[in-house]
Design a protein around this motif. Structure first.
Motif, mmCIF file in Angstrom:
data_model
loop_
_atom_site.group_PDB
_atom_site.id
_atom_site.type_symbol
_atom_site.label_atom_id
_atom_site.label_comp_id
_atom_site.label_asym_id
_atom_site.label_seq_id
_atom_site.Cartn_x
_atom_site.Cartn_y
_atom_site.Cartn_z
ATOM 1 N N GLN A 9 0.828 -1.195 0.000
ATOM 2 C CA GLN A 9 0.000 0.000 0.000
ATOM 3 C C GLN A 9 0.871 1.258 0.000
ATOM 4 O O GLN A 9 0.592 2.229 -0.702
ATOM 5 N N LYS A 14 -3.046 -0.885 -4.952
ATOM 6 C CA LYS A 14 -4.334 -1.259 -4.351
ATOM 7 C C LYS A 14 -4.230 -2.712 -3.884
ATOM 8 O O LYS A 14 -3.926 -3.601 -4.673
ATOM 9 N N GLY A 16 -5.762 -6.094 -1.587
ATOM 10 C CA GLY A 16 -6.874 -6.784 -0.948
ATOM 11 C C GLY A 16 -6.361 -8.014 -0.222
ATOM 12 O O GLY A 16 -5.356 -8.617 -0.630
ATOM 13 N N CYS A 35 -6.475 -4.655 9.024
ATOM 14 C CA CYS A 35 -6.683 -4.130 7.671
ATOM 15 C C CYS A 35 -7.562 -2.882 7.700
ATOM 16 O O CYS A 35 -7.355 -1.946 6.920
ATOM 17 N N ILE A 40 -7.696 -1.255 4.087
ATOM 18 C CA ILE A 40 -7.493 -2.311 3.098
ATOM 19 C C ILE A 40 -8.628 -3.327 3.218
ATOM 20 O O ILE A 40 -8.918 -3.790 4.331
ATOM 21 N N PRO A 41 -9.313 -3.664 2.114
ATOM 22 C CA PRO A 41 -10.415 -4.631 2.193
ATOM 23 C C PRO A 41 -9.933 -6.016 2.597
ATOM 24 O O PRO A 41 -8.904 -6.491 2.106
ATOM 25 N N CYS A 42 -10.672 -6.643 3.504
ATOM 26 C CA CYS A 42 -10.313 -7.976 3.985
ATOM 27 C C CYS A 42 -11.536 -8.878 3.882
ATOM 28 O O CYS A 42 -12.565 -8.615 4.509
ATOM 29 N N VAL A 62 -12.448 -9.378 -4.087
ATOM 30 C CA VAL A 62 -11.357 -8.393 -4.143
ATOM 31 C C VAL A 62 -10.672 -8.372 -5.508
ATOM 32 O O VAL A 62 -9.522 -7.976 -5.629
ATOM 33 N N GLN A 65 -8.489 -5.429 -6.987
ATOM 34 C CA GLN A 65 -7.235 -4.988 -6.361
ATOM 35 C C GLN A 65 -6.027 -5.420 -7.195
ATOM 36 O O GLN A 65 -6.064 -6.456 -7.874
ATOM 37 N N ILE A 68 -3.325 -9.178 -4.352
ATOM 38 C CA ILE A 68 -4.217 -9.948 -3.480
ATOM 39 C C ILE A 68 -3.357 -10.884 -2.636
ATOM 40 O O ILE A 68 -2.570 -11.669 -3.172
#
Length: 329
Positions: A9, A14, A16, A35, A40-42, A62, A65, A68
């Protein structure tokens, strides 16, 4: 996993994360919380037991992103069902990289684990954790030899920022007490603090309480003080352990205490006698013992930095060197 996510990041990508650890209690909650702290998407399902199903759904969730990261549960080389699971997950993800995380204190078991995992999915990188402890990572290094891969990252601290890209030359240089200015420059650049951190000032023999807090606050953004100090060229000089014993909580208390001091006291700590300690403590809602602890730490830092200068640190224009290494000029 959160540390790796944070690393990418900070590089502007980006990221995930998919939590495929269905074994350890609270694994998803812990990863999701970390996250969330860095936006950050988890993806995960704490109620599900099928890691393969979670990963399949997570790859869809995700998919937008750039990077990953799939977090799998810890396992031993002699657990065939878990070995099969990691093989299946490797097939499902078509992973670009397969990284094995090894505790620096694991010892000789690391080699066998690495061999078995490498046979199963082809390990192409090793991450060594807890390198800030007393262990030197010999077992983890043998794991690297077993997989014929290389070390990707080194973890040296508990916070989400404490992950460092491994560089063999810099690592050996630090072991020899010669520092690692390249790694230090990267940390400064990532923290966007090139002008704020005056490393030359840290090498000077005389500095005030005001100076000390400014430097500690700046360095705190870059990681553990011990890790930063190890990047400075200090020869074989040994620093007292107490120098590193400043947690973020203590730093908050130190700042409150210093906010209760007069400008003259900040510039000349020698003025602080017993009665002034009482006044400072009352103003900060603390105790005279806390003021004494702050002054004791200040004296230790003062002595340490004078020692660094004597060890050759003061002869270096650290700011100029770091700018040169990080391309900031």
């Amino acid at each position: 996993t959160a540390k790796i996510a944070r690393y990418f990041q900070k590089k502007g990508m980006k990221v995930g994360v998919i939590c495929a650890d269905t074994f350890r209690p609270g694994a998803y909650d812990q990863l999701a919380t970390l996250c969330a702290q860095i936006n950050i998407p988890c993806f995960g399902d704490p109620k599900a037991a099928d890691a393969k199903k979670i990963v399949k759904e997570g790859l869809v969730a995700v998919k937008d992103q750039e990077v990953i990261i799939v977090d799998t549960q810890g396992r031993h080389a002699l657990e065939p069902d878990l070995i099969q699971e990691i093989i299946d997950l490797n097939v499902i993800t078509k992973a670009t990289h397969r990284w094995l995380v090894i505790d620096a204190a694991l010892g000789q078991q690391a080699s066998e684990q690495a061999r078995r995992f490498h046979e199963a999915i082809g390990i192409d990188g090793v991450i060594i954790t807890k390198m800030d402890g007393t262990a030197k990572g010999g077992g983890a290094l043998s794991a690297v030899a077993e997989t014929k891969s290389g070390i990707v990252f080194i973890g040296a601290g508990e916070t989400i920022e404490n992950l460092e890209r491994f560089d063999a030359n810099g690592f050996i240089s630090r072991l020899l007490g010669m520092g690692d200015l390249q790694a230090l420059a990267e940390k400064v650049q990532e923290a966007q603090m090139a002008e704020e951190v005056d490393m030359e000032a840290m090498m000077k023999g005389h500095f005030t309480l005001r100076d000390m807090y400014k430097q500690l606050e700046a360095l705190n953004k870059m990681g553990p003080l011990k890790q930063i100090m190890n990047m400075l060229p200090m020869g074989n000089m040994q620093l007292p352990e107490g120098v590193y014993d400043v947690t973020s909580t203590k730093m908050v208390r130190y700042r409150i205490l210093m906010d209760s001091m007069t400008p003259k006291e900040l510039d000349d700590p020698g003025l602080i006698n017993s009665s002034r300690m009482q006044r400072i403590a009352r103003g900060a809602g603390g105790t005279p013992e806390e003021v004494r602890e702050l002054l004791k730490y200040y004296k230790m830092m003062h002595k340490t930095l004078k020692g660094l200068r004597g060890a050759g640190g003061g002869k270096l224009n650290m700011q100029r060197l770091m700018k040169r290494f990080s391309g900031m000029q």
